[in-house]
Design a protein around this motif. Structure first.
Motif, short mmCIF file in Angstrom:
data_model
loop_
_atom_site.label_atom_id
_atom_site.label_comp_id
_atom_site.label_asym_id
_atom_site.label_seq_id
_atom_site.Cartn_x
_atom_site.Cartn_y
_atom_site.Cartn_z
N THR A 4 0.83 -1.21 0.00
CA THR A 4 0.00 0.00 0.00
C THR A 4 0.86 1.25 0.00
N PHE A 5 1.90 1.25 0.82
CA PHE A 5 2.80 2.40 0.87
C PHE A 5 3.51 2.59 -0.48
N HIS A 6 3.95 1.48 -1.07
CA HIS A 6 4.63 1.56 -2.37
C HIS A 6 3.68 2.10 -3.43
N ARG A 7 2.43 1.62 -3.41
CA ARG A 7 1.47 2.13 -4.39
C ARG A 7 1.22 3.60 -4.19
N HIS A 8 1.13 4.02 -2.94
CA HIS A 8 0.87 5.43 -2.64
C HIS A 8 2.01 6.32 -3.16
N ILE A 9 3.24 5.88 -2.97
CA ILE A 9 4.39 6.66 -3.45
C ILE A 9 4.40 6.70 -4.97
N CYS A 10 4.20 5.56 -5.60
CA CYS A 10 4.19 5.51 -7.07
C CYS A 10 3.07 6.38 -7.64
N THR A 11 1.91 6.38 -6.99
CA THR A 11 0.80 7.21 -7.45
C THR A 11 1.14 8.68 -7.34
N LYS A 12 1.79 9.06 -6.24
CA LYS A 12 2.21 10.46 -6.08
C LYS A 12 3.17 10.88 -7.19
N VAL A 13 4.12 9.99 -7.50
CA VAL A 13 5.08 10.30 -8.56
C VAL A 13 4.36 10.42 -9.89
N LEU A 14 3.42 9.52 -10.16
CA LEU A 14 2.69 9.55 -11.42
C LEU A 14 1.88 10.83 -11.56
N LEU A 15 1.20 11.22 -10.51
CA LEU A 15 0.39 12.43 -10.58
C LEU A 15 1.25 13.68 -10.63
N ALA A 16 2.44 13.62 -10.03
CA ALA A 16 3.33 14.78 -10.04
C ALA A 16 3.91 15.05 -11.41
N GLU A 17 3.94 14.04 -12.29
CA GLU A 17 4.48 14.23 -13.63
C GLU A 17 3.61 15.17 -14.46
N GLY A 18 2.31 15.25 -14.13
CA GLY A 18 1.44 16.21 -14.79
C GLY A 18 0.89 15.76 -16.13
N ARG A 19 1.18 14.54 -16.54
CA ARG A 19 0.65 14.06 -17.82
C ARG A 19 -0.75 13.50 -17.60
N GLU A 20 -1.71 14.05 -18.34
CA GLU A 20 -3.10 13.64 -18.18
C GLU A 20 -3.41 12.45 -19.07
N SER A 21 -4.06 11.46 -18.48
CA SER A 21 -4.48 10.27 -19.22
C SER A 21 -5.64 9.65 -18.45
N PRO A 22 -6.36 8.74 -19.06
CA PRO A 22 -7.46 8.08 -18.32
C PRO A 22 -6.98 7.39 -17.05
N PHE A 23 -5.77 6.86 -17.08
CA PHE A 23 -5.27 6.17 -15.89
C PHE A 23 -4.91 7.15 -14.77
N THR A 24 -4.30 8.29 -15.12
CA THR A 24 -3.99 9.27 -14.08
C THR A 24 -5.27 9.83 -13.47
N GLU A 25 -6.30 10.03 -14.28
CA GLU A 25 -7.57 10.50 -13.75
C GLU A 25 -8.17 9.44 -12.82
N HIS A 26 -8.07 8.20 -13.22
CA HIS A 26 -8.54 7.10 -12.37
C HIS A 26 -7.80 7.08 -11.03
N CYS A 27 -6.46 7.26 -11.07
CA CYS A 27 -5.67 7.26 -9.84
C CYS A 27 -6.02 8.43 -8.95
#
Length: 196
Positions: free
Chosen positions: A8-31
């Protein structure tokens, strides 16, 4: 809990990194929506249950049954909501997998192109080394032939002025020979006595 803290912690960190990149996609919106869902409510319930457990075991305090029933109702409601969201996330798998396959194919193609570029560079380096070796081997022969040619060219090629001078000299020699022949003949005839 079915899942450990580390994933859970690993997913949370990876999600933060993904959202911080700023690239919009259906998956980032889902996250982004996933991070907002039920986490705050679950944390609130967790705090309340821990407080009741502490009051019961350490302080031996009486707990209001209505409070306990309310927490149970909220837990059941959230459980239904989580099950519903789980089904919704499962239905999105096909859409995401199609995009992942395209992305994976693109990444695979890029990796193949990259490896092929490295292979081409090594091959070009090998070909260049082969050409360098040949050039070094034939270089002395080319220089030797060029020197021999330089020595032989004066013998086979005379300047045009030399040819003209030679022709003029031959012509002058012929004229001088004729004159000498005539003078000799005159001198010889003077020595002959005329007949009676």
């Amino acid at each position: 809990m079915p899942f450990g803290r580390r994933p859970t912690f690993h997913r949370h960190i990876c999600t933060k990194v993904l959202l911080a990149e700023g690239r919009e996609s259906p998956f980032t919106e889902h996250c982004r929506n996933f991070e907002k869902s039920y986490r705050t409510e679950i944390q609130r319930l967790k705090d309340e249950v821990q407080e009741m457990h502490r009051d019961l075991t350490k302080h031996h305090s009486l707990i209001n049954t209505d409070t306990m029933n309310e927490i149970l109702e909220r837990c059941l409601l959230i459980d239904e909501q989580i099950a519903s969201q789980y089904s919704a996330v499962q239905t999105q798998r096909t859409v995401f997998e199609e995009k992942w396959d395209v992305t994976f194919q693109r990444v695979t193609n890029e990796q193949e192109i990259y490896e092929a570029q490295l292979h081409d560079l090594l091959q070009l380096k090998q070909e260049n080394s082969y050409l360098t070796t040949i050039a070094r081997q034939i270089g002395p022969y080319i220089l030797s032939i060029a020197k021999v040619k330089e020595r032989l060219e004066p013998r086979f090629q005379k300047p045009e002025n030399d040819c003209i001078d030679t022709t003029v000299k031959i012509h002058e020699d012929q004229i001088s020979c004729k004159k000498k022949s005539c003078s000799d003949r005159d001198s010889d005839s003077s020595l002959i006595l005329p007949p009676d």
